[in-house]
Design a protein around this motif. Structure first.
Motif, short mmCIF file in Angstrom:
data_model
loop_
_atom_site.label_atom_id
_atom_site.label_comp_id
_atom_site.label_asym_id
_atom_site.label_seq_id
_atom_site.Cartn_x
_atom_site.Cartn_y
_atom_site.Cartn_z
N ALA A 100 4.41 -5.03 -5.65
CA ALA A 100 3.93 -3.65 -5.76
C ALA A 100 4.84 -2.82 -6.67
O ALA A 100 4.34 -2.03 -7.48
CB ALA A 100 3.84 -3.01 -4.38
N ILE A 157 2.47 1.72 -3.62
CA ILE A 157 1.47 2.13 -4.60
C ILE A 157 0.97 3.54 -4.29
O ILE A 157 0.82 4.37 -5.19
CB ILE A 157 0.33 1.11 -4.67
N CYS A 190 0.83 -1.22 0.00
CA CYS A 190 0.00 0.00 0.00
C CYS A 190 0.86 1.26 0.00
O CYS A 190 0.53 2.25 -0.67
CB CYS A 190 -0.94 -0.01 1.20
N VAL A 206 3.70 -1.02 -10.14
CA VAL A 206 3.91 0.41 -10.38
C VAL A 206 4.71 0.63 -11.67
O VAL A 206 4.36 1.49 -12.49
CB VAL A 206 4.62 1.06 -9.17
#
Length: 100
Positions: A84, A21, A18, A88
């Protein structure tokens, strides 16, 4: 047996994913691992309940468990950070490709 490592590993993975991102969406700077590591590590320390230490022997064991907790949190940050970061980078490449 201490199960805080088993709780912290997926927690660190989710926090790191989290964080990466969110940092990619909200800021121009690249995300780092320091803040999610510290946040997950502090959650792990809270799960270990250090305020219930009643003897010096328990304090010594707690110190050893802090070192082991750092390993679990680092593993969780890697587990959450790699996918992640790949997401991205893929989204940035797709954004550049469809922008032109």
């Amino acid at each position: 047996m201490d199960f805080s490592g088993l709780i912290v590993l997926p927690l660190a993975a989710v926090v790191t994913a989290c964080w990466i991102i969110g940092a990619a969406v909200l800021s121009k700077n690249g995300p780092g691992f320091r803040a999610p590591f510290i946040l997950s590590y502090s959650f792990g320390v809270i799960f270990m309940e250090p305020w219930q230490i009643g003897a010096w022997q328990e304090l010594g064991m707690f110190a050893i468990m802090l070192v082991m907790l750092a390993l679990w949190v680092a593993a969780g940050c890697i587990v959450g950070g790699i996918p992640a970061a790949l997401i991205v980078s893929l989204m940035k490449k797709l954004q550049q490709r469809f922008r032109h």
